[in-house]
Design a protein around this motif. Structure first.
Motif, PDB file in Angstrom:
ATOM      1  N   ALA A  58      18.425  31.946 -12.260  1.00  0.00           N
ATOM      2  CA  ALA A  58      17.392  30.912 -12.125  1.00  0.00           C
ATOM      3  C   ALA A  58      16.010  31.458 -12.488  1.00  0.00           C
ATOM      4  O   ALA A  58      15.243  30.796 -13.190  1.00  0.00           O
ATOM      5  N   THR A  59      15.691  32.658 -12.025  1.00  0.00           N
ATOM      6  CA  THR A  59      14.397  33.232 -12.385  1.00  0.00           C
ATOM      7  C   THR A  59      14.332  33.529 -13.884  1.00  0.00           C
ATOM      8  O   THR A  59      13.293  33.356 -14.507  1.00  0.00           O
ATOM      9  N   SER A  60      15.454  33.913 -14.468  1.00  0.00           N
ATOM     10  CA  SER A  60      15.497  34.174 -15.909  1.00  0.00           C
ATOM     11  C   SER A  60      15.230  32.903 -16.707  1.00  0.00           C
ATOM     12  O   SER A  60      14.596  32.957 -17.773  1.00  0.00           O
ATOM     13  N   LEU A  61      15.708  31.760 -16.218  1.00  0.00           N
ATOM     14  CA  LEU A  61      15.405  30.484 -16.872  1.00  0.00           C
ATOM     15  C   LEU A  61      13.896  30.252 -16.904  1.00  0.00           C
ATOM     16  O   LEU A  61      13.353  29.783 -17.904  1.00  0.00           O
ATOM     17  N   CYS A  62      13.244  30.563 -15.817  1.00  0.00           N
ATOM     18  CA  CYS A  62      11.788  30.403 -15.755  1.00  0.00           C
ATOM     19  C   CYS A  62      11.103  31.319 -16.759  1.00  0.00           C
ATOM     20  O   CYS A  62      10.264  30.884 -17.551  1.00  0.00           O
ATOM     21  N   ALA A  64      12.196  32.594 -19.385  1.00  0.00           N
ATOM     22  CA  ALA A  64      12.537  32.256 -20.766  1.00  0.00           C
ATOM     23  C   ALA A  64      11.703  31.104 -21.311  1.00  0.00           C
ATOM     24  O   ALA A  64      11.554  30.960 -22.524  1.00  0.00           O
ATOM     25  N   ASP A  65      11.156  30.268 -20.426  1.00  0.00           N
ATOM     26  CA  ASP A  65      10.379  29.105 -20.871  1.00  0.00           C
ATOM     27  C   ASP A  65       8.916  29.501 -21.046  1.00  0.00           C
ATOM     28  O   ASP A  65       8.089  29.331 -20.157  1.00  0.00           O
ATOM     29  N   THR A  70       3.472  30.887 -19.105  1.00  0.00           N
ATOM     30  CA  THR A  70       2.612  31.680 -19.983  1.00  0.00           C
ATOM     31  C   THR A  70       2.240  32.987 -19.280  1.00  0.00           C
ATOM     32  O   THR A  70       2.496  33.156 -18.075  1.00  0.00           O
ATOM     33  N   SER A  71       1.606  33.877 -20.007  1.00  0.00           N
ATOM     34  CA  SER A  71       1.196  35.146 -19.401  1.00  0.00           C
ATOM     35  C   SER A  71       0.222  34.912 -18.249  1.00  0.00           C
ATOM     36  O   SER A  71       0.244  35.645 -17.248  1.00  0.00           O
TER      37      SER A  71
END
Length: 100
Positions: A58-62, A64-65, A70-71
């Motif tokens: 789930a955190t990886s989905l975030c 990845a977007d 953004t930074s």
């Protein structure tokens, strides 16, 4: 945790709906939760070892977007997580993902 019991497609669709106001071309209103609060909440889930795989996904989905996370958004999230005592278990993983 609910995240770990759902298929990745279900979680991805849920995140898409929750975060749609924050996407470019979104309606510009506020969603039920900000992107920052979602990622922080995911880091605060106290999962057992078998649940961590779903939380990491789930955190990886975030991460990845890049249109939403953004930074600048990630800097705010990571700064807030660093102020938590104890630092969340997935914090260092988040730092690595943010830098990659």
């Amino acid at each position: 945790a609910v995240v770990s019991t759902q298929s990745p497609n279900v979680v991805k669709e849920a995140f898409k709906r929750i975060l749609s106001p924050y996407k470019p071309g979104g309606y510009g209103g506020s969603g039920p939760i900000t992107p920052q609060h979602l990622l922080i909440a995911l880091h605060h889930i106290d999962g057992k070892a078998e649940e961590m795989k779903g939380i990491i996904a789930a955190t990886s989905l975030c991460f990845a977007d890049k249109t939403i996370y953004t930074s600048e958004v990630l800097a705010v999230v990571l700064t807030q997580l660093l102020e938590v005592n104890p630092v969340p278990l997935l914090y260092m993983r988040g730092v690595i993902q943010a830098l990659s």
